[in-house]
Structures are given as structure tokens and as C-alpha cells.
Scaffold this motif. Structure first.
Motif, PDB file in Angstrom:
ATOM      1  N   MET A  47       0.849  -1.179   0.000  1.00  0.00           N
ATOM      2  CA  MET A  47       0.000   0.000   0.000  1.00  0.00           C
ATOM      3  C   MET A  47       0.889   1.234   0.000  1.00  0.00           C
ATOM      4  SD  MET A  47      -3.092   1.128   0.075  1.00  0.00           S
ATOM      5  CE  MET A  47      -4.100   2.520   0.572  1.00  0.00           C
ATOM      6  N   VAL A  48       0.329   2.368  -0.396  1.00  0.00           N
ATOM      7  CA  VAL A  48       1.072   3.619  -0.422  1.00  0.00           C
ATOM      8  C   VAL A  48       0.544   4.522   0.687  1.00  0.00           C
ATOM      9  CG1 VAL A  48       1.711   5.633  -1.795  1.00  0.00           C
ATOM     10  CG2 VAL A  48       1.431   3.417  -2.904  1.00  0.00           C
ATOM     11  N   THR A  49       1.449   5.017   1.518  1.00  0.00           N
ATOM     12  CA  THR A  49       1.059   5.910   2.600  1.00  0.00           C
ATOM     13  C   THR A  49       0.762   7.306   2.046  1.00  0.00           C
ATOM     14  OG1 THR A  49       3.319   6.615   3.045  1.00  0.00           O
ATOM     15  CG2 THR A  49       2.549   4.634   4.185  1.00  0.00           C
ATOM     16  N   ALA A  50       0.240   8.160   2.902  1.00  0.00           N
ATOM     17  CA  ALA A  50      -0.130   9.509   2.471  1.00  0.00           C
ATOM     18  C   ALA A  50       1.073  10.298   1.965  1.00  0.00           C
ATOM     19  CB  ALA A  50      -0.807  10.252   3.617  1.00  0.00           C
ATOM     20  N   ASP A  51       2.268   9.987   2.472  1.00  0.00           N
ATOM     21  CA  ASP A  51       3.453  10.714   2.024  1.00  0.00           C
ATOM     22  C   ASP A  51       4.221   9.967   0.933  1.00  0.00           C
ATOM     23  OD1 ASP A  51       4.356   8.680   3.609  1.00  0.00           O
ATOM     24  OD2 ASP A  51       5.679   9.906   4.850  1.00  0.00           O
ATOM     25  N   GLY A  52       3.566   8.969   0.301  1.00  0.00           N
ATOM     26  CA  GLY A  52       4.140   8.332  -0.874  1.00  0.00           C
ATOM     27  C   GLY A  52       5.116   7.214  -0.624  1.00  0.00           C
ATOM     28  N   ALA A  53       5.059   6.563   0.530  1.00  0.00           N
ATOM     29  CA  ALA A  53       5.943   5.442   0.845  1.00  0.00           C
ATOM     30  C   ALA A  53       5.183   4.124   0.669  1.00  0.00           C
ATOM     31  CB  ALA A  53       6.473   5.548   2.267  1.00  0.00           C
ATOM     32  N   GLU A  54       5.878   3.109   0.186  1.00  0.00           N
ATOM     33  CA  GLU A  54       5.272   1.786   0.006  1.00  0.00           C
ATOM     34  C   GLU A  54       5.565   0.917   1.221  1.00  0.00           C
ATOM     35  OE1 GLU A  54       5.197  -1.919  -3.231  1.00  0.00           O
ATOM     36  OE2 GLU A  54       6.750  -0.383  -3.355  1.00  0.00           O
ATOM     37  N   ILE A  55       4.514   0.388   1.846  1.00  0.00           N
ATOM     38  CA  ILE A  55       4.662  -0.528   2.971  1.00  0.00           C
ATOM     39  C   ILE A  55       3.730  -1.720   2.768  1.00  0.00           C
ATOM     40  CG2 ILE A  55       5.272   1.340   4.548  1.00  0.00           C
ATOM     41  CD1 ILE A  55       2.461   1.084   5.789  1.00  0.00           C
ATOM     42  N   GLY A  56       3.925  -2.763   3.561  1.00  0.00           N
ATOM     43  CA  GLY A  56       3.056  -3.916   3.487  1.00  0.00           C
ATOM     44  C   GLY A  56       1.610  -3.544   3.795  1.00  0.00           C
ATOM     45  N   ARG A  57       0.696  -4.130   3.046  1.00  0.00           N
ATOM     46  CA  ARG A  57      -0.717  -3.806   3.235  1.00  0.00           C
ATOM     47  C   ARG A  57      -1.180  -4.187   4.644  1.00  0.00           C
ATOM     48  NH1 ARG A  57      -5.240  -1.782  -0.300  1.00  0.00           N
ATOM     49  NH2 ARG A  57      -6.895  -1.861   1.220  1.00  0.00           N
ATOM     50  N   ALA A  58      -0.633  -5.266   5.197  1.00  0.00           N
ATOM     51  CA  ALA A  58      -1.023  -5.678   6.550  1.00  0.00           C
ATOM     52  C   ALA A  58      -0.640  -4.624   7.575  1.00  0.00           C
ATOM     53  CB  ALA A  58      -0.384  -7.020   6.902  1.00  0.00           C
ATOM     54  N   GLN A  59       0.526  -3.989   7.402  1.00  0.00           N
ATOM     55  CA  GLN A  59       0.926  -2.950   8.356  1.00  0.00           C
ATOM     56  C   GLN A  59       0.056  -1.698   8.196  1.00  0.00           C
ATOM     57  OE1 GLN A  59       3.556  -5.165   7.018  1.00  0.00           O
ATOM     58  NE2 GLN A  59       2.750  -5.965   8.949  1.00  0.00           N
ATOM     59  N   TYR A  60      -0.375  -1.427   6.977  1.00  0.00           N
ATOM     60  CA  TYR A  60      -1.307  -0.321   6.759  1.00  0.00           C
ATOM     61  C   TYR A  60      -2.604  -0.592   7.517  1.00  0.00           C
ATOM     62  CZ  TYR A  60      -3.432   3.525   4.112  1.00  0.00           C
ATOM     63  OH  TYR A  60      -4.034   4.716   3.752  1.00  0.00           O
ATOM     64  N   MET A  61      -3.101  -1.835   7.407  1.00  0.00           N
ATOM     65  CA  MET A  61      -4.327  -2.220   8.112  1.00  0.00           C
ATOM     66  C   MET A  61      -4.130  -2.156   9.618  1.00  0.00           C
ATOM     67  SD  MET A  61      -5.398  -5.205   9.895  1.00  0.00           S
ATOM     68  CE  MET A  61      -4.531  -6.574   9.137  1.00  0.00           C
ATOM     69  N   GLN A  62      -2.976  -2.601  10.107  1.00  0.00           N
ATOM     70  CA  GLN A  62      -2.720  -2.565  11.545  1.00  0.00           C
ATOM     71  C   GLN A  62      -2.666  -1.126  12.064  1.00  0.00           C
ATOM     72  OE1 GLN A  62       0.874  -4.811  11.455  1.00  0.00           O
ATOM     73  NE2 GLN A  62      -0.159  -6.795  11.402  1.00  0.00           N
ATOM     74  N   ALA A  63      -2.140  -0.214  11.258  1.00  0.00           N
ATOM     75  CA  ALA A  63      -2.141   1.191  11.648  1.00  0.00           C
ATOM     76  C   ALA A  63      -3.578   1.712  11.752  1.00  0.00           C
ATOM     77  CB  ALA A  63      -1.343   2.025  10.646  1.00  0.00           C
TER      78      ALA A  63
END
Length: 501
Positions: A47-63
Motif C-alpha cells: 500500500m502507499v502511505t499519504a506521504d508516498g511510501a510503500e509498505i506492506g498492506r497488513a501494516q497499513y491495516m494494523q495502523a
């Protein structure tokens, strides 16, 4: 308060991601400032964070479960496999290298420092950090270079709980064996167990839990019941096998809208389809042969980490010919990101596969060129008169040469293409798209007018928090978070490998 905990698992897909999310939501509901952390993730679901960084989708969901803004520090190292031996290395949200499995070790010391800095940053900013391990901590062949399981736990003095999936069978052997394979210094941080996906009589399970504690000196902190509908942003395709096939009939006696998703060998961002599956009367299944498409009203070519190689697989299996026949008959086909690239007339790739010029399926008037720079963005637009927000993760740039506009791509007849992930999470757009598909497929289907994907996601995260509150020893969790692993935990024979140098 400044505490932390590591959730490890006996295997991949044992339940680490959902348990981490559940603990984050449980803490957040009590007013605790909490953040998730996964030092190193191997996943094609990002997934892409609001500031344009790519992270694992699971960590996006956990956030989201923690009710904090996702950021690169929550998943500082992301590995995206392109083959059985090579992966793209993403560090702090940006790709830095393509490496062979044996070459990755050369990066470990630098990455170890990045991981330590990110964890320290999160611990300084939040009351609690809930860390998730990767695979199993008992992968003793990888222990010397480990930065995500016991290597992280040792470096940061983190208490560790180990979750095992009882639905797979062999959970007692897996939990015991996980501890026994570790060296004594690693074992000293293993503080307890969690049994996941239990269904049956609790009184029949209890003697086994008692014996496990007698053998290891570590308690089981809870037993999570087998619960439907918790398929949240899985990290790998193992989770696809566990998803039930939908019923052939929708509610109220209406015909179901049938959607077949091509299961590429390197399928990525398959959570794009979760929003479609949440619609009453929509059945989503994964397809690997032409017969799997026979009764589908919509065929989806999803994202992939290996566009050219998966296009060759599509042709070998006969799926490409079947998709071309469907398009010629005016039956709906949707391509997303890599799937969109396959629908083009031509692909020129000297970056991902090195294959040069490759003929595409030719179902959309477009050409694809792969750039060394990776596009990471959060675009906004509209379609069917409805607003759409989405995210982009790709090297392939699609140059559209005709057709009707469709998001950033195009549509020709019943063939749609876009590089935008997550578009179906926009409720009004999703309903309009499904209504168009149903009309073109001749299906008597009307999307439900009040389904909110965001509300369903939030309700599921609350269910995870409820599972932790209702089925885990939360007092013991608090003690581990605040005080660390208890001292004097016994060594479980045989004590595992020799100590790490």
C-alpha cells in the motif's frame, strides 16, 4: 508507559497479522497510543502511505486498527518477490535494489541499523509498539541474519508470544517445537502461546494446554475461536486458499453476479477485490484454468509483480484465448495495474523481466513501457460521475492511444483497464461499475445501496479487538508489555542451535 511486544507464529499465515491488529485495536480503544511494526516483510500485497511510501498492506491495516496514520517506519524493509530467487528490496518506502536470495545477506547489517532506528522512533512517539514477526522464529537456517523475529527480540529485549493455527492440525507439536529449536537466550524471551482458529469443545483442548505449559513452563494466554470474515489484507496467497467459495445464489433470491479473478503465479494486491466480495449478491472466486471462467459475468486480471512472465503463463494455460473470446463476445473484462498492462497492444520491458518488446493481448489501444523509477502515488479522479480515490504502485507506464477514458486508463466495449489499486473501495463508484457490468452481462443484479466498505472494515477491526478482549488473558498481556518477559523461564530441550555469534 513505553512498552513493546513481538507477536511471532509457528508458520506463515498462523494469525500473526490479525492478532497484531487485534491487540492494536484493543489498546487503542483504551486510549493507549499504539503503533504496529514489522521490521521486514516479504509480500506482494502493499500500500502507499499519504506521504508516498510503500509498505506492506497488513501494516497499513494494523495502523488503521491502532487509529494512527500509516508511515514507512512501521515496515522499514519490504521484499517483493519477482521469482523464486529474486526480490525487489524496498527500504523506508522506496525501492533500492533487486537482489538474489543469496545476495540479500550483504544488505543485512545496514538494514539492521534502519530497523533499530525505526523501532526506536516509534517507541519514542507511542506508548506501545506491537511488533509482528515473519514466518516462524524457528527458521534456524536464517537465524544468524535475522532482523524480524528473535534477532529483533534480542536486540530490543522484546517479550514474545507465539501464535499457532490449530485448524491446520499439529498445533501442540508446532508450539513446543518452535521453542525447543531456539537457543536458550532466544527461549528466554518466549513468554507464552496463543491458539488460533479453534472450533470444538474447550474442555477437550484444556488438557493439552495444561500439558504444553508443564512441558515448556509457558502458559497459553488465550484461545481465539475460528471466526468467519476476518480475511484482512493478507500478506501472501496462502490466505486465498482459506477463503470459502461463495454460495451460487445471492440474497432475496436474486441472481448472483459472478466474478472470476485470474490467480497469477505472482499475483499482487489481491485485496483490490475485497470490496467487490463485500457486496451482497456478488460471488468472487479465483481462476487458474479456462473452465474457471465459464459462468463468470466479469473476469478480473489483477496486479502482478511479474507482468511479462505471468502473461506467458496466461497464454500457456489457455486463459488468454478464453479472455480474448469473452472480449469479442462483449463480456466484461477488467485489468488492474499488471492486468491492465497485459491488455495493451505491446509491452516493452527492460526493467522487470528484461524481455524487451513483448506482444500484449491487444484488447485495449495502449502501449506499455517499463521505467526504472517506480510510481508510488495516491491519485484522485472520477468515473461514472462518482469520485474515486486510489493508489498506484508500478514500474510499467501505460500510454493510452484511444478508447473511452476509465480512471487513468481506458475502456473499449466491455474491456476496462486502470493502474489504480483500491478504486473499488469507493462505494458509489463500485456500485455504478457493478451495475454496468451486470447490464453488459445480462444479469438481473442491482448493487445494495447502503454498503460501506470503510464501515465494514472498521467493524471487522473492532471484531479483532473484541476477540483479544474476550479470549486473551489481557492482564498477562499488560504485564508483558510493561515489564517484558518473566525472568527464570525454563529452557526447553533440546535447546536448539548453537548460540548466535
Amino acid at each position: 508507559m513505553s512498552g513493546a511486544l513481538l507477536v511471532a507464529g509457528t508458520t506463515s499465515d498462523a494469525g500473526k497479522s490479525v492478532l497484531t491488529a487485534g491487540i492494536c485495536r484493543w489498546l487503542a480503544r483504551q486510549g493507549v497510543s499504539v503503533a504496529p511494526f514489522k521490521a521486514q516483510n516479504m509480500s506482494l500485497n502493499s500500500m502507499v502511505t499519504a506521504d508516498g511510501a510503500e509498505i506492506g498492506r497488513a501494516q497499513y491495516m494494523q495502523a488503521q486498527a491502532a487509529r494512527v496514520e500509516p508511515r514507512a517506519a512501521m515496515n522499514p524493509v519490504l521484499l517483493k518477490p519477482g521469482s523464486d530467487r529474486r526480490s525487489q528490496v524496498v527500504v523506508l518506502g522506496r525501492p533500492v535494489a533487486e537482489v538474489d536470495a543469496t545476495q540479500y545477506g550483504a544488505h543485512k547489517e545496514r538494514l539492521r541499523a534502519v530497523v533499530a532506528d525505526c523501532l526506536a522512533e516509534l517507541r519514542a512517539a507511542h506508548d506501545v509498539v506491537v511488533c509482528e514477526g515473519a514466518g516462524s522464529p524457528a527458521e534456524i537456517n536464517l537465524r544468524a541474519g535475522d532482523i524480524v523475529n528473535m534477532g529483533l527480540a534480542r536486540a530490543a529485549d522484546l517479550p514474545v508470544i507465539v501464535v499457532g493455527d490449530i485448524d491446520r492440525g499439529g498445533v501442540f507439536a508446532s508450539l513446543y517445537g518452535t521453542v525447543a529449536l531456539l537457543e536458550p537466550a532466544d527461549q528466554a524471551l518466549i513468554a507464552g502461546f496463543v491458539v488460533n482458529k479453534f472450533r470444538g469443545a474447550a474442555e477437550l483442548l484444556a488438557p493439552g494446554l495444561d500439558q504444553l505449559e508443564a512441558l515448556t513452563g509457558r502458559p497459553t494466554l488465550g484461545v481465539l475461536p475460528w471466526t468467519l470474515g476476518l480475511y484482512l489484507d493478507s500478506e501472501d496467497t496462502l490466505a486465498l486458499d482459506a477463503r470459502p467459495r461463495e454460495d451460487a445464489r445471492g440474497p432475496y433470491g436474486r441472481e448472483t453476479l459472478r466474478i472470476a479473478v485470474v490467480r497469477f503465479p505472482r499475483i499482487s494486491n489481491f485485496t483490490d477485490l475485497d470490496a467487490l466480495a463485500c457486496e451482497p449478491g456478488v460471488a468472487v472466486r479465483y481462476a487458474a484454468s479456462p473452465g474457471d471462467l465459464a459462468d463468470a459475468d466479469l473476469v478480473v486480471l489483477p496486479g502482478t509483480r511479474a507482468t511479462v512472465h505471468d502473461l506467458a503463463w496466461l497464454r500457456r494455460t489457455g486463459l488468454a484465448d478464453e479472455i480474448a473470446r469473452r472480449a469479442a463476445d462483449g463480456r466484461p473484462v477488467l485489468g488492474v495495474c499488471g492486468g491492465h498492462q497485459m491488455l495493451a497492444r505491446e509491452i516493452h520491458d527492460d526493467v522487470e523481466s528484461g524481455a524487451g518488446r513483448v506482444e500484449g493481448l491487444g484488447l485495449l489501444p495502449a502501449r506499455v513501457r517499463f521505467d526504472a523509477a517506480k510510481t508510488l502515488a495516491r491519485p484522485e479522479g472520477s468515473a461514472y460521475g462518482e469520485p474515486v480515490t486510489a493508489y498506484e504502485i508500478h514500474h510499467g507506464v501505460v500510454d493510452v492511444e484511444g478508447g473511452e477514458p476509465f480512471l487513468d486508463g481506458c475502456r473499449v466495449g466491455a474491456v476496462y483497464g486502470t493502474t489504480w489499486h483500491g478504486a473499488m473501495e469507493n462505494d458509489a463508484f463500485r456500485r455504478a461499475f457493478l451495475a454496468d457490468v451486470a447490464r453488459r452481462a445480462g444479469r438481473d443484479f442491482t448493487p445494495a445501496p447502503d454498503v460501506s466498505f470503510a464501515a465494514l472494515r472498521e467493524a471487522t477491526l473492532d471484531r479483532l479487538g473484541d476477540l483479544v478482549a474476550d479470549h486473551l488473558d489481557t492482564g498477562a498481556l499488560w504485564r508483558l508489555i510493561e515489564k517484558g518477559a518473566p525472568s527464570g523461564l525454563p529452557v526447553v530441550p533440546p535447546g536448539g542451535a548453537p548460540p548466535i555469534a
